[in-house]
Write a protein that holds these residues in place. Structure first.
Motif, PDB file in Angstrom:
ATOM      1  N   LYS A  62       1.004  -1.072   0.199  1.00  0.00           N
ATOM      2  CA  LYS A  62       0.040  -0.084  -0.163  1.00  0.00           C
ATOM      3  C   LYS A  62       1.222   1.272   0.569  1.00  0.00           C
ATOM      4  N   LEU A  63       0.314   2.292  -0.856  1.00  0.00           N
ATOM      5  CA  LEU A  63       1.148   3.572  -0.145  1.00  0.00           C
ATOM      6  C   LEU A  63       0.992   3.450   0.698  1.00  0.00           C
ATOM      7  N   GLU A  64       2.374   5.021   1.175  1.00  0.00           N
ATOM      8  CA  GLU A  64       1.997   5.084   2.676  1.00  0.00           C
ATOM      9  C   GLU A  64       2.835   6.509   1.994  1.00  0.00           C
ATOM     10  N   ILE A  65       2.328   7.428   3.309  1.00  0.00           N
ATOM     11  CA  ILE A  65       2.504   8.435   3.555  1.00  0.00           C
ATOM     12  C   ILE A  65       2.658   9.366   5.068  1.00  0.00           C
ATOM     13  N   HIS A  66       4.459   9.957   4.989  1.00  0.00           N
ATOM     14  CA  HIS A  66       4.718  11.024   6.294  1.00  0.00           C
ATOM     15  C   HIS A  66       4.591  11.901   6.279  1.00  0.00           C
ATOM     16  N   ASP A  67       4.111  13.392   7.610  1.00  0.00           N
ATOM     17  CA  ASP A  67       3.955  14.326   7.142  1.00  0.00           C
ATOM     18  C   ASP A  67       5.511  14.656   7.749  1.00  0.00           C
ATOM     19  N   ALA A  68       5.723  14.338   9.353  1.00  0.00           N
ATOM     20  CA  ALA A  68       7.042  14.804  10.412  1.00  0.00           C
ATOM     21  C   ALA A  68       8.760  14.376   9.299  1.00  0.00           C
ATOM     22  N   TYR A  69       8.682  13.528   8.617  1.00  0.00           N
ATOM     23  CA  TYR A  69       9.955  12.678   8.792  1.00  0.00           C
ATOM     24  C   TYR A  69       9.911  12.218   7.230  1.00  0.00           C
ATOM     25  N   ILE A  70      11.346  13.038   6.702  1.00  0.00           N
ATOM     26  CA  ILE A  70      11.867  12.172   5.482  1.00  0.00           C
ATOM     27  C   ILE A  70      12.211  10.465   5.753  1.00  0.00           C
ATOM     28  N   ASP A  71      11.936   9.868   5.104  1.00  0.00           N
ATOM     29  CA  ASP A  71      12.544   8.738   4.832  1.00  0.00           C
ATOM     30  C   ASP A  71      13.486   8.076   3.682  1.00  0.00           C
ATOM     31  N   ILE A  72      15.079   8.160   4.518  1.00  0.00           N
ATOM     32  CA  ILE A  72      16.093   7.340   3.611  1.00  0.00           C
ATOM     33  C   ILE A  72      16.545   5.623   3.882  1.00  0.00           C
ATOM     34  N   GLN A  73      15.524   5.341   2.373  1.00  0.00           N
ATOM     35  CA  GLN A  73      15.690   3.522   2.074  1.00  0.00           C
ATOM     36  C   GLN A  73      16.961   3.156   2.225  1.00  0.00           C
ATOM     37  N   VAL A  74      17.531   2.572   2.323  1.00  0.00           N
ATOM     38  CA  VAL A  74      19.159   1.535   1.737  1.00  0.00           C
ATOM     39  C   VAL A  74      18.556  -0.248   1.711  1.00  0.00           C
ATOM     40  N   LEU A  75      18.724  -0.317   0.630  1.00  0.00           N
ATOM     41  CA  LEU A  75      18.593  -1.574   0.621  1.00  0.00           C
ATOM     42  C   LEU A  75      20.525  -2.650   0.667  1.00  0.00           C
ATOM     43  N   ILE A  76      20.075  -2.822   2.496  1.00  0.00           N
ATOM     44  CA  ILE A  76      21.657  -3.946   2.438  1.00  0.00           C
ATOM     45  C   ILE A  76      22.141  -4.706   1.914  1.00  0.00           C
ATOM     46  N   ARG A  77      21.235  -6.278   1.762  1.00  0.00           N
ATOM     47  CA  ARG A  77      21.546  -7.260   1.513  1.00  0.00           C
ATOM     48  C   ARG A  77      19.632  -7.453   0.438  1.00  0.00           C
ATOM     49  N   GLY A  78      20.136  -8.143  -0.292  1.00  0.00           N
ATOM     50  CA  GLY A  78      19.496  -8.845  -1.636  1.00  0.00           C
ATOM     51  C   GLY A  78      19.540  -8.403  -2.333  1.00  0.00           C
ATOM     52  N   GLU A  79      18.093  -8.491  -3.498  1.00  0.00           N
ATOM     53  CA  GLU A  79      19.309  -8.638  -5.202  1.00  0.00           C
ATOM     54  C   GLU A  79      18.535  -7.227  -5.335  1.00  0.00           C
ATOM     55  N   GLN A  80      17.062  -7.004  -5.263  1.00  0.00           N
ATOM     56  CA  GLN A  80      16.452  -5.402  -5.416  1.00  0.00           C
ATOM     57  C   GLN A  80      15.221  -5.520  -4.524  1.00  0.00           C
ATOM     58  N   GLU A  81      15.081  -4.277  -4.709  1.00  0.00           N
ATOM     59  CA  GLU A  81      13.649  -3.763  -3.977  1.00  0.00           C
ATOM     60  C   GLU A  81      12.790  -3.195  -4.844  1.00  0.00           C
ATOM     61  N   THR A  82      11.420  -3.320  -4.878  1.00  0.00           N
ATOM     62  CA  THR A  82      10.850  -2.316  -5.628  1.00  0.00           C
ATOM     63  C   THR A  82       9.882  -1.354  -4.759  1.00  0.00           C
ATOM     64  N   PHE A  83       9.473  -0.357  -5.600  1.00  0.00           N
ATOM     65  CA  PHE A  83       8.330   0.946  -4.749  1.00  0.00           C
ATOM     66  C   PHE A  83       7.663   0.938  -6.071  1.00  0.00           C
ATOM     67  N   GLY A  84       6.734   1.492  -5.273  1.00  0.00           N
ATOM     68  CA  GLY A  84       5.886   2.100  -5.811  1.00  0.00           C
ATOM     69  C   GLY A  84       5.492   3.573  -5.953  1.00  0.00           C
ATOM     70  N   TRP A  85       5.422   4.301  -6.580  1.00  0.00           N
ATOM     71  CA  TRP A  85       5.286   5.929  -6.223  1.00  0.00           C
ATOM     72  C   TRP A  85       4.222   6.782  -6.702  1.00  0.00           C
TER      73      TRP A  85
END
Length: 149
Positions: A62-85
């Motif tokens: 599901k799509l999500e939103i935030h008001d107070a914080y900015i996310d920095i998302q980093v993949l550490i282990r695994g081949e890939q991660e897909t995001f919807g936007w």
């Protein structure tokens, strides 16, 4: 939304002193050794959630939103991660009210586009960005650094 390689993170320091500090933590921490869970890096101004989730099918993310914080998302282990936007302004199907305590609201809209993150890359998601993370197959290790605006 920003999508880039970690080697280019210095390009974004000018956006906020907290972003510069957050990228410093990202570069100087061995994320494989840190236990999963929430860890404060600079009190509640910068904290990280170390996660080892199973990725989801697109329909389950599901799509999500935030008001107070900015996310920095980093993949550490695994081949890939897909995001919807999707642009926050275009979201029309809320799945409940905004939860101010958890700084999140979920939506059942279809993402406008998708992009794929690989190890060594990051995405910055601002309050204007609706995002559906953790799409794909298999298990990954990732971090979500929460940076107060």
């Amino acid at each position: 939304m920003i999508f880039d390689s970690l080697k280019n993170s210095a390009l974004y320091y000018c956006m906020s002193p907290r972003l510069e500090k957050a990228f410093g933590y990202i570069a100087s921490t061995d994320w494989e050794k840190m236990e999963p869970g929430i860890h404060e890096l600079d009190g509640r101004d910068i904290y990280v959630n170390v996660m080892e989730p199973a990725l989801k099918k697109p329909a389950d993310a599901k799509l999500e939103i935030h008001d107070a914080y900015i996310d920095i998302q980093v993949l550490i282990r695994g081949e890939q991660e897909t995001f919807g936007w999707s642009e926050r302004a275009d979201l029309r199907k809320p799945l409940g009210a905004f939860d101010a305590e958890k700084d999140i609201q979920l939506f059942d809209d279809e993402p406008q586009t998708f992009y794929t993150l690989r190890p060594g890359q990051f995405t910055i998601l601002f309050p204007e960005d609706g995002h559906a993370p953790m799409i794909g197959e298999g298990d990954v290790r990732k971090i979500i650094v929460k940076v107060r605006r």
